[in-house]
Write an enzyme that holds these catalytic residues in place. Structure first.
Site, mmCIF file in Angstrom:
data_model
loop_
_atom_site.group_PDB
_atom_site.id
_atom_site.type_symbol
_atom_site.label_atom_id
_atom_site.label_comp_id
_atom_site.label_asym_id
_atom_site.label_seq_id
_atom_site.Cartn_x
_atom_site.Cartn_y
_atom_site.Cartn_z
ATOM 1 N N CYS A 16 -3.344 1.407 6.393
ATOM 2 C CA CYS A 16 -3.769 0.669 7.577
ATOM 3 C C CYS A 16 -4.383 1.597 8.631
ATOM 4 C CB CYS A 16 -2.580 -0.083 8.154
ATOM 5 S SG CYS A 16 -1.174 0.998 8.423
ATOM 6 N N GLU B 62 3.531 -5.387 12.327
ATOM 7 C CA GLU B 62 2.608 -4.263 12.128
ATOM 8 C C GLU B 62 1.504 -4.794 11.230
ATOM 9 O OE1 GLU B 62 3.108 -1.292 13.455
ATOM 10 O OE2 GLU B 62 5.222 -1.321 13.971
ATOM 11 N N ASN C 218 0.805 -1.230 0.000
ATOM 12 C CA ASN C 218 0.000 0.000 0.000
ATOM 13 C C ASN C 218 0.834 1.274 0.000
ATOM 14 O OD1 ASN C 218 0.770 -0.629 2.629
ATOM 15 N ND2 ASN C 218 -0.951 0.456 3.510
ATOM 16 N N THR D 200 -3.051 -9.404 8.990
ATOM 17 C CA THR D 200 -3.041 -10.099 10.277
ATOM 18 C C THR D 200 -2.880 -11.612 10.098
ATOM 19 O OG1 THR D 200 -4.229 -8.346 11.399
ATOM 20 C CG2 THR D 200 -4.431 -10.534 12.366
ATOM 21 N N ALA D 201 -3.504 -12.189 9.068
ATOM 22 C CA ALA D 201 -3.389 -13.642 8.864
ATOM 23 C C ALA D 201 -1.935 -14.016 8.548
ATOM 24 C CB ALA D 201 -4.309 -14.088 7.741
HETATM 25 P P1 NDP Z 1 0.187 -9.466 3.144
HETATM 26 O O1 NDP Z 1 0.179 -9.959 4.536
HETATM 27 O O2 NDP Z 1 -0.508 -10.259 2.106
HETATM 28 O O3 NDP Z 1 1.671 -9.286 2.615
HETATM 29 C C1 NDP Z 1 2.641 -8.476 3.246
HETATM 30 C C2 NDP Z 1 4.026 -8.957 2.843
HETATM 31 O O4 NDP Z 1 4.238 -10.261 3.367
HETATM 32 C C3 NDP Z 1 4.224 -9.077 1.339
HETATM 33 O O5 NDP Z 1 5.551 -8.745 1.020
HETATM 34 C C4 NDP Z 1 3.927 -10.535 1.115
HETATM 35 O O6 NDP Z 1 4.465 -11.001 -0.071
HETATM 36 C C5 NDP Z 1 4.585 -11.158 2.321
HETATM 37 N N1 NDP Z 1 4.116 -12.495 2.669
HETATM 38 C C6 NDP Z 1 2.943 -13.089 2.343
HETATM 39 N N2 NDP Z 1 2.906 -14.345 2.845
HETATM 40 C C7 NDP Z 1 4.082 -14.552 3.493
HETATM 41 C C8 NDP Z 1 4.643 -15.657 4.214
HETATM 42 N N3 NDP Z 1 4.003 -16.801 4.369
HETATM 43 N N4 NDP Z 1 5.855 -15.500 4.759
HETATM 44 C C9 NDP Z 1 6.523 -14.346 4.622
HETATM 45 N N5 NDP Z 1 6.059 -13.279 3.932
HETATM 46 C C10 NDP Z 1 4.847 -13.378 3.388
HETATM 47 O O7 NDP Z 1 -0.361 -7.980 3.214
HETATM 48 P P2 NDP Z 1 -0.675 -7.014 2.007
HETATM 49 O O8 NDP Z 1 0.540 -6.855 1.144
HETATM 50 O O9 NDP Z 1 -1.967 -7.457 1.378
HETATM 51 O O10 NDP Z 1 -0.871 -5.621 2.762
HETATM 52 C C11 NDP Z 1 -2.067 -5.191 3.268
HETATM 53 C C12 NDP Z 1 -2.129 -5.417 4.771
HETATM 54 O O11 NDP Z 1 -1.062 -4.732 5.399
HETATM 55 C C13 NDP Z 1 -3.386 -4.867 5.389
HETATM 56 O O12 NDP Z 1 -3.919 -5.792 6.299
HETATM 57 C C14 NDP Z 1 -2.903 -3.641 6.139
HETATM 58 O O13 NDP Z 1 -3.706 -3.281 7.227
HETATM 59 C C15 NDP Z 1 -1.550 -4.055 6.556
HETATM 60 N N6 NDP Z 1 -0.734 -2.890 6.853
HETATM 61 C C16 NDP Z 1 -0.393 -2.637 8.159
HETATM 62 C C17 NDP Z 1 0.326 -1.503 8.487
HETATM 63 C C18 NDP Z 1 0.730 -1.238 9.901
HETATM 64 O O14 NDP Z 1 1.656 -0.447 10.092
HETATM 65 N N7 NDP Z 1 0.123 -1.827 10.904
HETATM 66 C C19 NDP Z 1 0.739 -0.539 7.462
HETATM 67 C C20 NDP Z 1 0.336 -0.911 6.132
HETATM 68 C C21 NDP Z 1 -0.374 -2.051 5.858
HETATM 69 P P3 NDP Z 1 3.583 -11.029 -1.421
HETATM 70 O O15 NDP Z 1 2.779 -9.795 -1.498
HETATM 71 O O16 NDP Z 1 4.629 -11.077 -2.427
HETATM 72 O O17 NDP Z 1 2.742 -12.249 -1.315
#
Ligand code: NDP
Length: 479
Positions: free
Chosen positions: A282, A248, A150, A228-229
């Site tokens: 977020c 986060e 994002n 979160t998942a």
């Molecule tokens: P994801 O959890 O899908 O992905 C985040 C990152 O983790 C990506 O680089 C993703 O790779 C990677 N990832 C996915 N699966 C794994 C795994 N099994 N092991 C290690 N890394 C993994 O989140 P999104 O990218 O969809 O982002 C949106 C989410 O982020 C929302 O829930 C939002 O609220 C949260 N967010 C939280 C913030 C905070 O500061 N609290 C700030 C901004 C966003 P890939 O995409 O390549 O699959």
């Protein structure tokens, strides 16, 4: 078609297995580049490079490391235009947002931690007549930084900068959906004089490259921002390996509006806190609670302003909203609008896809306002992460606190009131890591940042980030 590469040991290279993924431009819905689909073999190469680089980087003086990070920050600034265009194209966000928020923040993230490390002092505790304790804060070693799509470079640099400033070597993975600015960063790091192997940037899917980073025994800490998942999976995987973890995660933030607020300021800020970056921040306030005496007035004026919000191609200077990040994400957001209707909600405006002339396959959505839902329905409890907000009236402070605190999340909250006592009282009672009073998204990089409950574990920002990326060692000396 352009092919991006990994940046390992100070050089760009192809992924070991030669596999690539398509990278889409959300504004047009077309593939415009390919990125490495890295695997554990690539992570292994990066770890080897980082192991070699760690003694060099960690033994450099703080001021030497600081100078390199300042140059890195200046390097991004010097290429501002290139970074801004790349971020907007990769993510779908308006060019103006990338130019005013995303890339300037990446510049300040590096600059802030480059200078913060110089002032980072550890504690000492005297035991009168007995002796003195002092605490050493040593770099951890090799750390993993995984970030979402994002705010791509903004959040990527938010992790990398303190990790590097503290003397660690980094293996970092941006989201596969928005890899481009992280790709450009390798070049800038090289030009800034960063020793080879200190910063390694790998592209690819979370389930392969991300998972391999989390599972690698030589990577001692993971800083993750994302859903979160995913955070839960990472915690489950990394905990038995005794890794340090900073998570986060998601949010479902309340925006609480009392009748005594400055209505004009509240209204324009609420437009931003609802729909900035297509609602994909977020910290967006997606549950709007309005005190009953001004509910009808708010509803009328808010919906009027939302109706006139321009959704357009990111390059259009009038665009307030661009495209959402991907087709699956657009479909997910639209499915929540359907769910809201099933749950008895009324869509006051929006709720549908927008066709932008010349970019008919782009992922554009109208900003959406829904009313008539109970506070505990799924629409009001689950993170949608798109341009969708609900509005709900309330009568008392107790009632709104109960509704605001009812979700599993606890990231941020916004409060609008001119009653100072009430503002402090409410701020104290809200279950969230950050509370904004009469404002939204005003960030001071020195402050702790993070969430409660399912919004995360740990805090980043300022000293918190430097503490996370160092290992404390206490030394006692007898008098
Ligand atoms: P994801 O959890 O899908 O992905 C985040 C990152 O983790 C990506 O680089 C993703 O790779 C990677 N990832 C996915 N699966 C794994 C795994 N099994 N092991 C290690 N890394 C993994 O989140 P999104 O990218 O969809 O982002 C949106 C989410 O982020 C929302 O829930 C939002 O609220 C949260 N967010 C939280 C913030 C905070 O500061 N609290 C700030 C901004 C966003 P890939 O995409 O390549 O699959």
């Amino acid at each position: 078609m352009e092919r991006l590469q990994n940046f390992i040991d100070g050089a760009y290279c192809d992924p070991v297995k030669g596999q690539y993924l398509d990278n889409y431009e959300p504004a047009s819905g077309t593939v415009y580049s390919q990125i490495p689909n890295s695997t554990e073999e690539d992570v292994e190469l990066a770890v080897k490079a980082a192991e070699k680089a760690f003694p060099i980087w960690s033994e450099m003086s703080k001021s030497e490391r600081s100078a390199i990070l300042v140059k890195l920050s200046e390097g991004i600034q010097a290429r501002m235009d290139e970074f801004v265009k790349a971020e907007s194209r990769d993510n779908g966000k308006p060019l103006s947002l990338a130019a005013h928020v995303d890339i300037p923040r990446a510049v300040s993230n590096f600059h802030f931690f480059a200078t913060a490390i110089i002032h980072y002092a550890s504690e000492s505790h005297q035991m009168e007549g007995v002796g003195v304790n002092y605490t050493l804060r040593k770099p951890i070693g090799i750390v993993g930084c995984i970030s979402p799509w994002n705010l791509p470079l903004y959040l990527f640099s938010w992790k990398i900068a303190p990790a590097l400033a503290a003397g660690n070597c980094v293996i970092a993975k941006p989201s596969e959906i928005t890899p481009y600015t992280a790709y450009l960063l390798g070049k800038v790091a090289k030009e800034a004089g960063m020793p080879d192997g200190v910063l390694n940037i790998l592209h690819g899917e979370g389930r392969y490259a991300g998972d391999a980073i989390v599972k690698h025994t030589k990577i001692k800490a993971i800083s993750f921002t994302g859903g979160t998942a995913t955070g839960e999976y990472i915690a489950r995987t990394a905990a038995p390996m005794f890794k340090k973890l900073s998570l986060e995660l998601g949010g479902k933030n309340p925006n609480i509006i009392f009748a005594d607020c400055d209505f004009k300021e509240m209204l324009s800020t609420t437009l931003r806190s609802s729909f900035a970056n297509q609602g994909q921040i977020c910290l967006c306030g997606s549950r709007i609670f309005v005190e009953r005496p001004i509910y009808d007035k708010f509803k009328e004026e808010f919906v009027k302003r939302v109706d006139s919000t321009v959704v357009a191609h990111p390059d259009n200077p009038d665009a307030k909203l661009g495209a959402v990040v991907s087709k699956p994400h657009m479909e997910k957001v639209l499915s929540y609008v359907e769910l809201a209707k099933e749950e008895g909600g009324t869509v006051l405006t929006g709720g549908e896809r927008v066709t932008v002339e010349g970019y008919e396959n782009g992922y554009y959505l109208r900003p959406t306002v829904i009313e008539g839902l109970s506070f505990d329905c799924r629409t009001n409890q689950e993170e949608i992460f798109g341009p969708v907000v609900t509005i709900t009236p309330f009568d008392t402070e107790e009632e709104v606190l109960m509704m605001a605190n009812s979700t599993k999340y606890g990231l941020s909250a916004t409060l609008w009131t001119s009653d100072l006592k009430r503002a402090h009282r409410m701020a104290n009672e809200l279950h969230s890591g950050i509370v904004w009073i009469n404002s939204w998204l005003v960030r001071d990089l020195r402050t702790p940042f993070g969430g409660m409950k399912a919004s995360g574990v740990g805090r980043e920002g300022g000293w918190e980030a430097l503490r996370f990326f160092t290992e404390a060692k206490n030394v006692f000396v007898k008098y």
